[in-house]
Enzyme design. Structure first.
Site, PDB file in Angstrom:
ATOM      1  N   CYS A   3       2.988  -3.155  16.561  1.00 20.78           N
ATOM      2  CA  CYS A   3       2.525  -2.060  17.419  1.00 20.78           C
ATOM      3  C   CYS A   3       1.039  -2.246  17.698  1.00 20.78           C
ATOM      4  CB  CYS A   3       2.777  -0.711  16.748  1.00 20.78           C
ATOM      5  SG  CYS A   3       4.530  -0.341  16.532  1.00 20.78           S
ATOM      6  N   GLU A  17       0.818  -1.205   0.000  1.00 19.05           N
ATOM      7  CA  GLU A  17       0.000   0.000   0.000  1.00 19.05           C
ATOM      8  C   GLU A  17       0.856   1.260   0.000  1.00 19.05           C
ATOM      9  OE1 GLU A  17      -2.688  -0.307   3.295  1.00 19.05           O
ATOM     10  OE2 GLU A  17      -3.856  -1.876   2.322  1.00 19.05           O
ATOM     11  N   CYS A  25       3.297   8.699   0.870  1.00 20.89           N
ATOM     12  CA  CYS A  25       3.632   7.869   2.025  1.00 20.89           C
ATOM     13  C   CYS A  25       3.925   6.477   1.495  1.00 20.89           C
ATOM     14  CB  CYS A  25       2.468   7.852   3.012  1.00 20.89           C
ATOM     15  SG  CYS A  25       2.774   6.826   4.463  1.00 20.89           S
ATOM     16  N   CYS A  37       4.403  -5.863   8.417  1.00 20.34           N
ATOM     17  CA  CYS A  37       5.338  -5.288   9.388  1.00 20.34           C
ATOM     18  C   CYS A  37       5.490  -6.237  10.574  1.00 20.34           C
ATOM     19  CB  CYS A  37       4.831  -3.932   9.876  1.00 20.34           C
ATOM     20  SG  CYS A  37       5.960  -3.099  11.030  1.00 20.34           S
ATOM     21  N   CYS A  93      -1.677  -0.148  15.668  1.00 17.08           N
ATOM     22  CA  CYS A  93      -1.499   0.010  14.224  1.00 17.08           C
ATOM     23  C   CYS A  93      -2.107  -1.159  13.460  1.00 17.08           C
ATOM     24  CB  CYS A  93      -0.017   0.138  13.903  1.00 17.08           C
ATOM     25  SG  CYS A  93       0.323   0.329  12.136  1.00 17.08           S
ATOM     26  N   SER A 123       9.377   7.358  16.346  1.00 17.43           N
ATOM     27  CA  SER A 123       8.068   7.208  16.988  1.00 17.43           C
ATOM     28  C   SER A 123       8.263   6.790  18.445  1.00 17.43           C
ATOM     29  CB  SER A 123       7.243   6.164  16.235  1.00 17.43           C
ATOM     30  OG  SER A 123       6.969   6.612  14.922  1.00 17.43           O
ATOM     31  N   LEU A 124       8.008   7.699  19.359  1.00 12.34           N
ATOM     32  CA  LEU A 124       8.254   7.449  20.777  1.00 12.34           C
ATOM     33  C   LEU A 124       6.993   6.897  21.453  1.00 12.34           C
ATOM     34  CD1 LEU A 124      10.746   7.727  22.532  1.00 12.34           C
ATOM     35  CD2 LEU A 124       9.971  10.002  23.203  1.00 12.34           C
ATOM     36  N   HIS A 125       5.888   7.646  21.385  1.00 12.41           N
ATOM     37  CA  HIS A 125       4.553   7.219  21.792  1.00 12.41           C
ATOM     38  C   HIS A 125       4.360   6.975  23.294  1.00 12.41           C
ATOM     39  CE1 HIS A 125       4.042   7.151  17.592  1.00 12.41           C
ATOM     40  NE2 HIS A 125       4.353   5.894  17.360  1.00 12.41           N
ATOM     41  N   CYS A 135      -2.374   7.591   9.195  1.00 10.12           N
ATOM     42  CA  CYS A 135      -1.340   6.921   9.982  1.00 10.12           C
ATOM     43  C   CYS A 135      -1.928   5.781  10.801  1.00 10.12           C
ATOM     44  CB  CYS A 135      -0.672   7.919  10.926  1.00 10.12           C
ATOM     45  SG  CYS A 135       0.333   9.145  10.100  1.00 10.12           S
ATOM     46  N   SER A 165      10.745   7.361   9.011  1.00 12.28           N
ATOM     47  CA  SER A 165      10.178   7.245  10.345  1.00 12.28           C
ATOM     48  C   SER A 165      10.398   5.835  10.888  1.00 12.28           C
ATOM     49  CB  SER A 165       8.679   7.546  10.297  1.00 12.28           C
ATOM     50  OG  SER A 165       8.078   7.365  11.567  1.00 12.28           O
TER      51      SER A 165
END
Length: 346
Positions: free
Chosen positions: A114, A90, A103, A110, A117, A210-212, A329, A187
């Site tokens: 996460c 995608e 993007c 992946c 996600c 990406s800390l989050h 996102c 990222s």
């Protein structure tokens, strides 16, 4: 295995045309037709002799086919691209009046898993080759009929787990397609040793982490692989990146209602980032059907931002586009192929 032409530089294309008993200047023509005009077949390149084009009609260029495209009301377009092996990846085109941002995905699926996600819910299949990443940009550019100005590696996959191909694609987008280095953003959620490795390439790109979460326990809850990468070590490597590249680093922080958006968590995050040459992108959560997280109310989002500003931490609130097309996102998912979970790539 025949190497697709889209994976080659000007010098390599020039060498290739000469192996085909063509003059060297054909290399420059081929380069222009591949990277500027978006040729999908050698048959498209009308400046080449017809007999030669027909002889090499089936030679692999390295382009994908658009299997599906969905457009959101804000004109964001999500594409499902079918690769040469039949797998689906995608990519998203995000237009504004002055920009066209793509993007791109760096993996099919992946392995990072996460919790918030959609992409990670489908598992991991394989890394993308550099030309398969470049192809995504060329596809969006052709479909919109306008030049791509910015590229963000925020689609399917963890770019630093496919570092060699990602670096190669960044170089191609910069040198062959002609997109400025500072308009290319990579990222990552963080992979041990890979941030330092990326820093050594001295690329003039924008780098985002990406800390989050402001603490290790919560970060592991949201990003299971974070157990292998303590937040203190991650931030140490981020400081190394800033020192080595002399470039500011961006932190991304998805705001999840009641999970990581409390005032005390904003204060804790600010303590981690004091003295850091950085900017924080606060991203209100984009809902997915596979998770129960919710987006915070506007006042919570503003309060979190204000606290960071009081600590002199530069930040901005980034509302994603393409929500209606499941293209924002965290919403990318592999809908048109069976999920295949493989060992984490090297």
């Amino acid at each position: 295995m025949t190497q697709p032409l889209l994976s080659l530089s000007l010098e390599e294309l020039t060498a290739w045309v000469q192996t085909q008993d063509q003059p060297a200047y054909r290399g420059k023509q081929l380069h222009q037709w591949l990277y500027q005009k978006g040729a999908r077949s050698l048959l498209d390149i009308t400046v080449f002799p017809k007999a030669w084009r027909e002889k090499l009609a089936d030679y692999p260029i390295g382009r994908s086919a658009i299997a599906h495209c969905r457009t959101a009301p804000d004109e964001t377009r999500k594409y499902l691209l079918q690769l040469a092996d039949g797998l689906i990846v995608e990519t998203v085109g995000i237009p504004t009046e002055k920009r066209l941002t793509v993007c791109v995905s760096s993996q099919v699926g992946c392995p990072m898993d996460c919790d918030f996600c959609a992409t990670g819910k489908g598992g991991y299949t394989r890394n993308l080759a550099a030309h398969e990443i470049v192809d995504q940009v060329l596809t969006v550019q052709q479909d919109f009929g306008r030049r791509v100005s910015h590229v963000v590696y925020m689609g399917m996959g963890e770019p630093l787990l496919n570092l060699k191909a990602v670096v190669r694609s960044l170089q191609q987008l910069n040198q062959d397609v002609g997109i400025g280095g500072r308009s290319l953003t990579v990222s990552t959620v963080g992979v041990p040793r890979r941030i330092k490795e990326l820093a050594e390439h001295q690329l003039q790109i924008t780098f985002a982490v990406s800390l989050h979460a402001p603490d290790q326990s919560l970060r592991e809850q949201l990003i299971p692989t974070a157990k292998n990468y303590p937040i203190a070590k991650l931030l140490e490597d981020c400081r190394y990146y800033v020192k080595t590249t002399k470039r500011r680093l961006t932190f991304e922080y998805i705001l999840l209602a009641g999970v990581n958006d409390r005032p005390e968590q904003a204060h804790e995050l600010a303590q981690h980032l004091k003295g850091f040459q950085t900017h924080v992108n606060l991203i209100p959560y984009n809902p997915i059907s596979e998770a129960n997280y919710k987006r915070p109310q506007a006042k919570q989002i503003k309060q979190f931002s204000d606290i960071l500003h009081k600590h002199h931490i530069e930040n901005s609130i980034r509302y994603s586009r393409g929500l209606e097309a499941n293209a924002a996102c965290g919403q990318l998912r592999t809908q048109h192929q069976p999920a295949t979970t493989s060992p984490e790539p090297a």
